[in-house]
Design an enzyme around this catalytic site. Structure first.
Site, short mmCIF file in Angstrom:
data_model
loop_
_atom_site.label_atom_id
_atom_site.label_comp_id
_atom_site.label_asym_id
_atom_site.label_seq_id
_atom_site.Cartn_x
_atom_site.Cartn_y
_atom_site.Cartn_z
N TYR A 108 42.07 43.31 50.43
CA TYR A 108 41.98 43.72 48.89
C TYR A 108 43.24 43.78 48.38
O TYR A 108 44.14 42.70 48.89
CB TYR A 108 41.21 44.91 48.71
CG TYR A 108 40.72 45.11 47.53
CD1 TYR A 108 39.43 44.10 47.02
CD2 TYR A 108 41.12 45.90 46.36
CE1 TYR A 108 39.26 44.05 45.98
CE2 TYR A 108 40.45 45.57 45.13
CZ TYR A 108 39.55 44.64 44.57
OH TYR A 108 39.22 44.48 43.51
N ARG A 161 39.02 39.24 33.60
CA ARG A 161 40.24 40.37 34.02
C ARG A 161 40.32 40.49 35.18
O ARG A 161 40.01 41.67 35.66
CB ARG A 161 40.05 41.54 32.94
CG ARG A 161 41.31 41.98 32.41
CD ARG A 161 41.70 43.58 33.01
NE ARG A 161 41.14 43.40 34.46
CZ ARG A 161 41.03 44.47 35.54
NH1 ARG A 161 41.13 45.80 34.59
NH2 ARG A 161 40.85 44.31 36.54
N LYS A 179 35.67 43.67 47.41
CA LYS A 179 35.13 45.18 47.05
C LYS A 179 33.80 45.47 48.11
O LYS A 179 33.80 46.73 48.50
CB LYS A 179 34.78 45.34 45.57
CG LYS A 179 35.82 45.27 44.61
CD LYS A 179 35.89 46.75 44.20
CE LYS A 179 37.59 46.93 43.92
NZ LYS A 179 37.74 47.86 42.59
N GLU A 250 32.64 44.78 37.38
CA GLU A 250 33.95 44.66 38.02
C GLU A 250 34.87 43.71 37.43
O GLU A 250 34.20 42.28 37.41
CB GLU A 250 33.76 44.17 39.58
CG GLU A 250 35.20 44.49 40.41
CD GLU A 250 35.48 45.71 40.54
OE1 GLU A 250 34.62 46.71 40.87
OE2 GLU A 250 36.60 46.10 40.29
N ASP A 251 36.01 43.99 36.74
CA ASP A 251 36.73 42.89 36.27
C ASP A 251 36.25 42.13 35.14
O ASP A 251 36.31 40.83 35.04
CB ASP A 251 37.63 42.12 37.32
CG ASP A 251 38.59 43.00 38.15
OD1 ASP A 251 38.74 44.13 37.95
OD2 ASP A 251 39.27 42.33 38.96
N ASP A 273 33.63 49.88 37.91
CA ASP A 273 34.85 50.56 38.54
C ASP A 273 36.21 50.79 38.04
O ASP A 273 36.89 51.39 38.43
CB ASP A 273 35.07 49.84 39.90
CG ASP A 273 36.12 50.47 40.99
OD1 ASP A 273 36.02 51.61 41.13
OD2 ASP A 273 36.81 49.81 41.34
N ASP A 274 36.52 49.51 37.18
CA ASP A 274 37.80 49.46 36.44
C ASP A 274 37.77 50.76 35.46
O ASP A 274 39.06 51.18 35.33
CB ASP A 274 37.94 48.24 35.66
CG ASP A 274 37.58 47.01 36.59
OD1 ASP A 274 38.41 46.82 37.63
OD2 ASP A 274 36.47 46.23 36.12
N ASN A 414 48.30 46.27 38.87
CA ASN A 414 48.04 45.31 39.74
C ASN A 414 48.46 43.97 39.87
O ASN A 414 47.74 43.57 38.45
CB ASN A 414 46.61 45.52 40.70
CG ASN A 414 46.59 47.03 41.22
OD1 ASN A 414 47.23 47.48 41.92
ND2 ASN A 414 45.35 47.66 41.08
P1 NAD Z 1 42.76 45.90 30.12
O1 NAD Z 1 43.10 44.49 29.62
O2 NAD Z 1 41.58 46.71 29.72
O3 NAD Z 1 43.85 46.75 29.18
C1 NAD Z 1 45.31 46.23 29.42
C2 NAD Z 1 45.82 47.24 28.34
O4 NAD Z 1 47.40 47.00 28.22
C3 NAD Z 1 45.53 46.85 26.76
O5 NAD Z 1 45.41 48.17 25.93
C4 NAD Z 1 46.76 46.21 26.06
O6 NAD Z 1 46.88 46.23 24.74
C5 NAD Z 1 47.81 46.84 26.94
N1 NAD Z 1 49.03 45.97 26.98
C6 NAD Z 1 49.18 44.35 27.08
N2 NAD Z 1 50.40 44.38 26.93
C7 NAD Z 1 51.09 45.18 26.78
C8 NAD Z 1 52.53 45.62 26.52
N3 NAD Z 1 53.48 44.69 26.53
N4 NAD Z 1 52.77 46.96 26.28
C9 NAD Z 1 51.83 47.76 25.99
N5 NAD Z 1 50.68 47.57 26.24
C10 NAD Z 1 50.12 46.27 26.56
O7 NAD Z 1 43.20 46.17 31.53
P2 NAD Z 1 42.71 47.37 32.48
O8 NAD Z 1 41.45 47.17 33.16
O9 NAD Z 1 42.87 48.57 31.74
O10 NAD Z 1 44.00 47.02 33.68
C11 NAD Z 1 45.47 47.24 33.12
C12 NAD Z 1 46.12 47.27 34.45
O11 NAD Z 1 45.66 48.32 35.45
C13 NAD Z 1 45.86 46.17 35.53
O12 NAD Z 1 47.12 45.61 35.89
C14 NAD Z 1 45.00 46.49 36.33
O13 NAD Z 1 45.13 45.83 37.83
C15 NAD Z 1 45.47 47.99 36.72
N6 NAD Z 1 44.64 48.86 37.39
C16 NAD Z 1 44.91 49.69 38.30
C17 NAD Z 1 44.07 50.53 39.00
C18 NAD Z 1 44.54 51.18 40.36
O14 NAD Z 1 45.61 51.21 40.36
N7 NAD Z 1 43.58 51.88 40.78
C19 NAD Z 1 42.67 50.24 38.45
C20 NAD Z 1 42.28 49.31 37.57
C21 NAD Z 1 43.13 48.75 36.91
#
Ligand code: NAD
Length: 557
Positions: A108, A161, A179, A250-251, A273-274, A414
């Site tokens: 993963y 995504r 997953k 997912e994603d 999950d996200d 990530n």
């Molecule tokens: P998403 O696309 O729903 O949200 C991304 C957000 O970031 C949006 O609100 C966008 O406006 C904002 N953004 C983009 N560019 C930006 C910038 N330059 N400055 C400020 N904000 C900005 O995505 P998501 O599902 O919320 O995931 C976001 C990140 O979190 C991903 O990298 C994902 O891998 C990570 N994530 C980590 C975990 C974990 O650690 N367990 C779990 C889920 C998601």
């Protein structure tokens, strides 16, 4: 009810295998490779099809581990492990479980990100189903092509995504496959129950349209009514063909993810999950961090970078937890602030907010940058969920450390290349005072004689246990209360020895126990809320444990 999958004398579905010879060797759920005994080789017609020496599973493991470690890089290791999984599932899961800290980052995050990018070239054989727009009108018929009966667990993506990598279309298949492997490894859901699905609705990633190795539809993503009707048909088909299945979204891109969660969460046993899993694991880490700061949930001010699925999901669960701790909903929301791509999320900013952001748009003057927001708001915790690397700069981390003795800094984006800062940066720039967690793993370090072990806020701590808990009691719904219970259970399993080195999650080596405890808590919630279809067993934990898949070879004779 989930059968317990006895490891001796019976196949996965409780029947002696009807197939013999090369068919046994090519079925990864039945194959033992060189470990078939002399008697089995005679009874199953395997003589001559295997080299003469009989190996124990321990000998096979040693050989397999050596081969894995000889691979030159992580993507080669990923391919090696996938091939092993497609050949011999028991050996694969035994290897994963025995070396969990080494193998989870390979099957993963972070390696799965690279694997998705290269999925077109590393694709070898189907593991899961691709359902494309071409199959509109016949999705139920297509689902019946899946060879295993009685699917209970589906992880589905439309590839829009993928991690922080954006729209990868059909290449996103690596995510549901990975997953579901984690479901089996970490929570013991039998692999025969699991079905990874990628919905191919096109991709807006034009580089993929131009790529020779791309395996999906080379057309733009459909949106609007056609997309919604496709999803509706898919959900209806799943309910018809696999009526007891849990569906994990997912994603998906966030414009669809929030809508679909609210449309379907009560119509089919499902969760995202996200949004919900991330919220739960982040809240657990946060609760662990509070044990280090000595402060309480209601004393916090959280500043998020990124207001998407992860960020607002975490904030919503924080609000639920703070309400349970005595705050009003308005006061709890007032403690959560967001900076997104347009600056601090405030009322009167001038742009229309989607529904998930609106509750967090506060009355406050516009602030353009994260650095200014940190100076102005002085948050106790900074949580990166933006997918934007290197955005927690030295200036920002130092400001957090100036404002608080133990600032909480979670860089959750990530894969590793997208993390808002590294563990080393967070510790170094805060003089070792930051309580740090990340989405992808970072190595531990020693600074001024103090050992720092970064916590990995990996969703794998949460979703396998939640899914297992919902499955075993045949829950009708996965509720926010269940995710809150999962977070509290996970946080309670952090030991003083973990906290002493700054780790806010238990080590991954305890994952089976973690998943069992979470599954038990989730099933308890379901029974308490009247959402379980099955009667409550006398000992929920023992009942769940008896159903968990163990990577042990069954004896056929
Ligand atoms: P998403 O696309 O729903 O949200 C991304 C957000 O970031 C949006 O609100 C966008 O406006 C904002 N953004 C983009 N560019 C930006 C910038 N330059 N400055 C400020 N904000 C900005 O995505 P998501 O599902 O919320 O995931 C976001 C990140 O979190 C991903 O990298 C994902 O891998 C990570 N994530 C980590 C975990 C974990 O650690 N367990 C779990 C889920 C998601």
């Amino acid at each position: 009810m989930l059968p317990p999958f006895p490891s001796k004398g019976l196949s996965a579905w409780g029947e002696p295998p009807q197939i013999t010879g090369s068919q046994v060797l090519t079925n990864p759920l039945l194959n033992k490779g060189t470990a078939f005994t002399e008697t089995e080789r005679d009874a199953l017609g395997l003589r001559g099809l295997l080299p003469p020496r009989v190996f124990t599973i321990e000998e096979q493991l040693k050989r397999t581990l050596n081969s894995l470690r000889r691979k030159p890089d992580n993507i080669e290791k990923y391919i090696y492990l996938t091939t092993l999984q497609n050949r011999n599932e028991v050996l694969f899961y035994r290897l994963v479980l025995d070396h969990i800290e080494e193998t989870v980052p390979l099957i993963y995050t972070p390696t799965v990100g690279q694997a998705c990018l290269e999925y077109g070239s590393i694709y070898r054989r189907p593991r899961g189903m691709f359902i494309s727009l071409r199959e509109r009108g016949r999705i139920a018929e297509i689902l019946r092509h899946w060879p295993q009966p009685g699917v209970r667990l589906i992880v589905v993506t439309d590839g829009e995504r993928i991690l922080g990598l954006g729209d990868l279309g059909a290449l996103g298949m690596g995510i549901p496959v990975g997953k579901l492997s984690l479901y089996t490894a970490c929570a013991g859901v039998h692999p025969g129950y699991c079905l990874p699905i990628t919905l191919d609705v096109g991709t807006d990633n034009l580089a993929l349209h131009a790529g020779e190795a791309y395996i999906g539809l080379k057309e733009k993503r459909v949106r609007g009514a056609v997309y919604d009707e496709f999803i509706e048909e898919f959900v209806t088909a799943v309910k018809t063909v696999f009526p007891k299945a849990l569906l994990q979204w997912e994603d998906f891109g966030n414009t669809n993810a929030f809508r679909m969660l609210s449309t379907y969460r009560r119509r089919i046993l499902s969760f995202n999950d996200d949004i919900q899993g991330t919220a739960s694991v982040a809240l657990a880490g946060f609760l662990g961090a509070l044990r280090l700061t000595g402060s309480t949930l209601v004393q916090q001010k959280l500043l998020f970078l990124g207001a998407g699925e992860a960020g607002t999901g975490i904030a919503d669960l924080y609000v639920a937890a703070a309400k349970a701790a005595g705050l009003s909903e308005a006061d709890a929301r007032a403690r959560c602030w967001f900076v997104d791509s347009k600056g601090l999320l405030v009322k009167h900013r001038g742009d229309p907010f989607p529904a998930h952001k609106a509750p967090y748009a506060h009355d406050h003057p516009l602030v353009a940058t994260l650095a200014e927001a940190v100076e102005t708001l002085k948050p106790t915790a900074l949580i990166g969920v933006s997918g934007q690397p290197a955005t927690f700069t030295q200036e920002i981390v130092a400001a957090m450390a100036r404002n608080h003795p133990r600032p909480i800094i979670f860089a959750l984006s990530n894969p590793t290349s997208k993390a808002e800062c590294t563990a080393e940066q967070a510790y170094t720039w805060s003089d070792g005072r930051a309580i740090f967690a990340s989405g992808s793993p970072f190595p531990e370090m020693t600074l001024n004689g103090q050992r720092h072990v970064p916590g990995q806020g990996n969703n794998v701590y949460i979703f396998p246990g939640v899914g297992l808990g919902a499955l075993v009691c045949e829950a009708t719904e996965v509720t926010d209360t269940m995710f809150l219970a999962a977070a509290q259970t996970l946080a309670s399993l952090v030991e003083p020895a973990d906290l002493a080195v700054g780790r806010v999650y238990p080590p991954l080596t305890k994952i089976r126990d973690v998943s069992l405890r979470i599954a038990t808590a989730v099933a308890e919630c379901a029974h308490a809320a009247g959402l379980a279809r099955l009667p409550r067993p006398a000992d929920i934990s023992a009942d769940i444990q008896s159903r968990m898949f163990q990577p042990i070879y069954r004896e056929y004779i």
